[in-house]
Design a protein around this motif. Structure first.
Motif, PDB file in Angstrom:
ATOM      1  N   LEU A  21       0.829  -1.213   0.000  1.00  0.00           N
ATOM      2  CA  LEU A  21       0.000   0.000   0.000  1.00  0.00           C
ATOM      3  C   LEU A  21       0.858   1.256   0.000  1.00  0.00           C
ATOM      4  N   LEU A  22       1.931   1.249   0.776  1.00  0.00           N
ATOM      5  CA  LEU A  22       2.816   2.414   0.799  1.00  0.00           C
ATOM      6  C   LEU A  22       3.420   2.658  -0.580  1.00  0.00           C
ATOM      7  N   VAL A  23       3.937   1.603  -1.207  1.00  0.00           N
ATOM      8  CA  VAL A  23       4.527   1.753  -2.539  1.00  0.00           C
ATOM      9  C   VAL A  23       3.459   2.199  -3.537  1.00  0.00           C
ATOM     10  N   GLY A  24       2.245   1.655  -3.424  1.00  0.00           N
ATOM     11  CA  GLY A  24       1.166   2.061  -4.314  1.00  0.00           C
ATOM     12  C   GLY A  24       0.839   3.530  -4.201  1.00  0.00           C
ATOM     13  N   TRP A  25       0.809   4.054  -2.973  1.00  0.00           N
ATOM     14  CA  TRP A  25       0.551   5.483  -2.789  1.00  0.00           C
ATOM     15  C   TRP A  25       1.695   6.327  -3.359  1.00  0.00           C
ATOM     16  N   VAL A  26       2.915   5.886  -3.147  1.00  0.00           N
ATOM     17  CA  VAL A  26       4.071   6.647  -3.640  1.00  0.00           C
ATOM     18  C   VAL A  26       4.032   6.771  -5.156  1.00  0.00           C
ATOM     19  N   VAL A  27       3.839   5.648  -5.859  1.00  0.00           N
ATOM     20  CA  VAL A  27       3.882   5.701  -7.318  1.00  0.00           C
ATOM     21  C   VAL A  27       2.634   6.354  -7.895  1.00  0.00           C
ATOM     22  N   ALA A  84       3.333   7.836   8.479  1.00  0.00           N
ATOM     23  CA  ALA A  84       2.075   7.667   7.744  1.00  0.00           C
ATOM     24  C   ALA A  84       1.100   8.779   8.083  1.00  0.00           C
ATOM     25  N   ALA A  85       1.037   9.154   9.360  1.00  0.00           N
ATOM     26  CA  ALA A  85       0.150  10.255   9.764  1.00  0.00           C
ATOM     27  C   ALA A  85       0.587  11.567   9.117  1.00  0.00           C
ATOM     28  N   GLY A  90      -0.323  15.687   5.060  1.00  0.00           N
ATOM     29  CA  GLY A  90       0.213  16.457   3.940  1.00  0.00           C
ATOM     30  C   GLY A  90      -0.570  16.247   2.662  1.00  0.00           C
ATOM     31  N   THR A  91      -1.032  15.014   2.427  1.00  0.00           N
ATOM     32  CA  THR A  91      -1.809  14.734   1.224  1.00  0.00           C
ATOM     33  C   THR A  91      -3.155  15.451   1.261  1.00  0.00           C
ATOM     34  N   LEU A  92      -3.810  15.441   2.408  1.00  0.00           N
ATOM     35  CA  LEU A  92      -5.100  16.117   2.544  1.00  0.00           C
ATOM     36  C   LEU A  92      -4.992  17.626   2.346  1.00  0.00           C
ATOM     37  N   LEU A  93      -3.806  18.176   2.584  1.00  0.00           N
ATOM     38  CA  LEU A  93      -3.613  19.621   2.414  1.00  0.00           C
ATOM     39  C   LEU A  93      -3.374  20.017   0.956  1.00  0.00           C
ATOM     40  N   LEU A  94      -3.090  19.060   0.086  1.00  0.00           N
ATOM     41  CA  LEU A  94      -2.730  19.373  -1.297  1.00  0.00           C
ATOM     42  C   LEU A  94      -3.794  20.190  -2.040  1.00  0.00           C
ATOM     43  N   PRO A  95      -5.093  19.865  -1.932  1.00  0.00           N
ATOM     44  CA  PRO A  95      -6.082  20.624  -2.711  1.00  0.00           C
ATOM     45  C   PRO A  95      -6.179  22.100  -2.329  1.00  0.00           C
ATOM     46  N   LEU A 171      -3.704   5.550   1.476  1.00  0.00           N
ATOM     47  CA  LEU A 171      -2.816   5.979   2.552  1.00  0.00           C
ATOM     48  C   LEU A 171      -3.481   5.804   3.915  1.00  0.00           C
ATOM     49  N   THR A 172      -4.793   6.026   3.982  1.00  0.00           N
ATOM     50  CA  THR A 172      -5.523   5.811   5.233  1.00  0.00           C
ATOM     51  C   THR A 172      -5.486   4.342   5.633  1.00  0.00           C
ATOM     52  N   ALA A 173      -5.719   3.453   4.647  1.00  0.00           N
ATOM     53  CA  ALA A 173      -5.656   2.016   4.925  1.00  0.00           C
ATOM     54  C   ALA A 173      -4.266   1.612   5.397  1.00  0.00           C
ATOM     55  N   TYR A 174      -3.241   2.207   4.798  1.00  0.00           N
ATOM     56  CA  TYR A 174      -1.864   1.922   5.198  1.00  0.00           C
ATOM     57  C   TYR A 174      -1.623   2.340   6.649  1.00  0.00           C
ATOM     58  N   ALA A 175      -2.088   3.521   7.029  1.00  0.00           N
ATOM     59  CA  ALA A 175      -1.891   4.002   8.396  1.00  0.00           C
ATOM     60  C   ALA A 175      -2.626   3.118   9.400  1.00  0.00           C
TER      61      ALA A 175
END
Length: 466
Positions: A21-27, A84-85, A90-95, A171-175
């Motif tokens: 999951l981490l690698v999937g989110w990264v790519v 992960a947190a 940081g991802t949620l802040l992107l928009p 990313l949520t599932a990963y955390a």
């Protein structure tokens, strides 16, 4: 019933899933792709520059985390949960983030993600029994590709916000998975092979080979895909299907000659480049060229993923292999993309660029032999590097032992052979101390051994080079 129950327990499955999951989110978010470029376009920033900065910082995180020593895998898990947190926030802040801040914000996320990927070397070693480590590469790579393909398809065919939502969910599932994962506070007794300078001295030729191969990945993203840009639906849905097929083929054939497969992959990549220079831009041509390239890429990635996932015990610090091999891959892709852009800006056509890719392939034809000669005697699980010259006398003895013992007893036998105490065996295999003692008695009885000392005398651990 748990699949592969003889090889993995529930925590082993969680560990492999978390890494995938981490690698999937990264790519999906930080790497070359529709979601990154859609985000850059919405913020009026340069997507290519952002991608290059992300890859550079991802490699920096992978390499920078190698020297970090953690007191236990449990503490490593807690550090990764914090990472992960941070990545999720940081991802949620992107928009809502102003465009000019993305040049700092996304690379910072990439730095944390790279360090997290390296840190997973500790958790995979602690949470996944040796018998199950051959499953890490195919399962994690397939899961990461499923996330990547779904995210890209949603972004390109539905809406960027749909792809973004899937990336956030991943990313949520990963955390959450990290919070559920339990790992022992102590790992097995590994040989201490990562003394200062050891890794660079023995693995440099492997890093160079990975770097040169992934130069072609950068070429594929920056030159090949744009040539077929009008086939949006096909490219979105077909992305990584041949790649996953190659991974599953390698994983499903235990007798597969991996070294020869590398040569086959290089030949397939070269053939795909030749096709590129002779075919039109039709959907059929796209399928022919991309299928060959992605299938070859799957063969390559499976090769070095298998090294750092099955040979975690080759080094006292398992993060050494995880971080360095993945960093070599990332830097190769980055360099290939930048070189392709530079040559294209100077007027070189994609067909001429393909000739540079063929040159890298020819160099690798020579390098792979050097990789095999250099690393074959070093790594514990040598099946990915050594030539198929038949089993050695030692391997024949171990095969006879394997025929007499159950899979779990074999795991215990291998640890006892290395001199691990009962407590170490218990924590490594996630079984009780009484179960370990029961396995010991059965092993001694089946092999006709008096005690642990007799076992180590009859089956001394393999001596590895300095």
């Amino acid at each position: 019933m748990l699949p592969y129950k003889d090889k993995l327990d529930a925590h082993g499955v969680l560990a492999i899933g978390g890494f995938g999951l981490l690698v999937g989110w990264v790519v999906s978010v930080l790497y070359e792709g529709p979601l990154l470029y859609a985000l850059a376009e919405s913020k009026a920033v340069d997507g290519r520059a952002l991608n290059a900065a992300n890859l550079l910082m991802l490699a920096a995180g992978l390499l920078g985390a190698i020297p970090i020593r953690v007191s236990s895998p449990g503490n490593c898990r807690r550090l990764l949960a914090g990472g992960a947190a941070a990545c999720l926030t940081g991802t949620l802040l992107l928009p809502i983030m102003p465009g000019r801040f993305l040049y700092a914000h996304l690379p910072l996320l990439a730095l944390v993600a790279g360090a997290s990927m390296t840190g997973w070397g500790h958790l995979l070693k602690a949470a996944v029994p040796r018998s199950g480590r051959s499953l890490i590469a195919p399962v994690a790579m397939t899961l990461a590709c499923a996330v990547l393909t779904s995210t890209h398809a949603l972004t390109a065919l539905a809406a960027p916000r749909a792809g973004f939502a899937l990336a956030v969910a991943t990313l949520t599932a990963y955390a959450l998975l990290l919070l559920r994962l339990k790992v022992p506070d102590k790992t097995s007794c590994p040989p201490k092979l990562d003394s200062p300078g050891y890794v660079i001295r023995h693995f440099l030729v492997l890093y160079l080979s990975i770097f040169l191969i992934t130069l072609n990945a950068g070429f594929m993203f920056q030159a090949v895909y744009p040539l077929f840009a009008r086939h949006l639906v096909l490219s979105s849905l077909y992305t990584n299907v041949p790649y996953v097929a190659a991974v599953l083929v390698c994983a499903s054939l235990p007798g597969f000659k991996r070294l020869q497969t590398l040569y086959g992959g290089l030949a397939l990549w070269g053939f795909s480049l030749i096709l590129l220079t002779n075919l039109d831009r039709s959907a059929t041509s796209f399928l022919l060229v991309i299928t060959g390239m992605l299938f070859a890429a799957g063969l390559f990635d499976y090769f070095w993923w298998s090294i750092f996932t099955t040979d975690l015990d080759s080094m006292n610090n398992p993060a050494t292999l995880t971080g360095s091999i993945l960093a070599a891959s990332i830097l190769g892709s980055l360099a290939g993309g930048q070189l392709t852009n530079l040559l294209a800006e100077n007027g070189m056509a994609p067909f001429e660029l393909a000739q540079w890719g063929l040159g890298a392939i020819l160099v690798n034809m020579v390098l792979i032999g050097a990789v095999n000669k250099r690393l074959g005697p070093i790594l514990i699980n040598q099946q990915f590097l050594e030539e198929d010259q038949g089993p050695t006398a030692e391997e024949q003895r171990l095969e006879m032992v394997r025929e007499k013992l159950s899979p779990r007893e074999m795991d215990v036998f291998l640890l006892l052979r290395e001199g691990c105490a009962n407590k170490d065996v218990c924590e490594t295999l996630h079984i009780s101390i009484n179960t370990v003692k029961t396995h010991n008695r059965k092993i001694f009885a089946k092999l006709g051994l008096r005690d642990r000392a007799d076992l180590q005398h009859q089956f001394p651990p393999a001596r590895l080079p300095n």
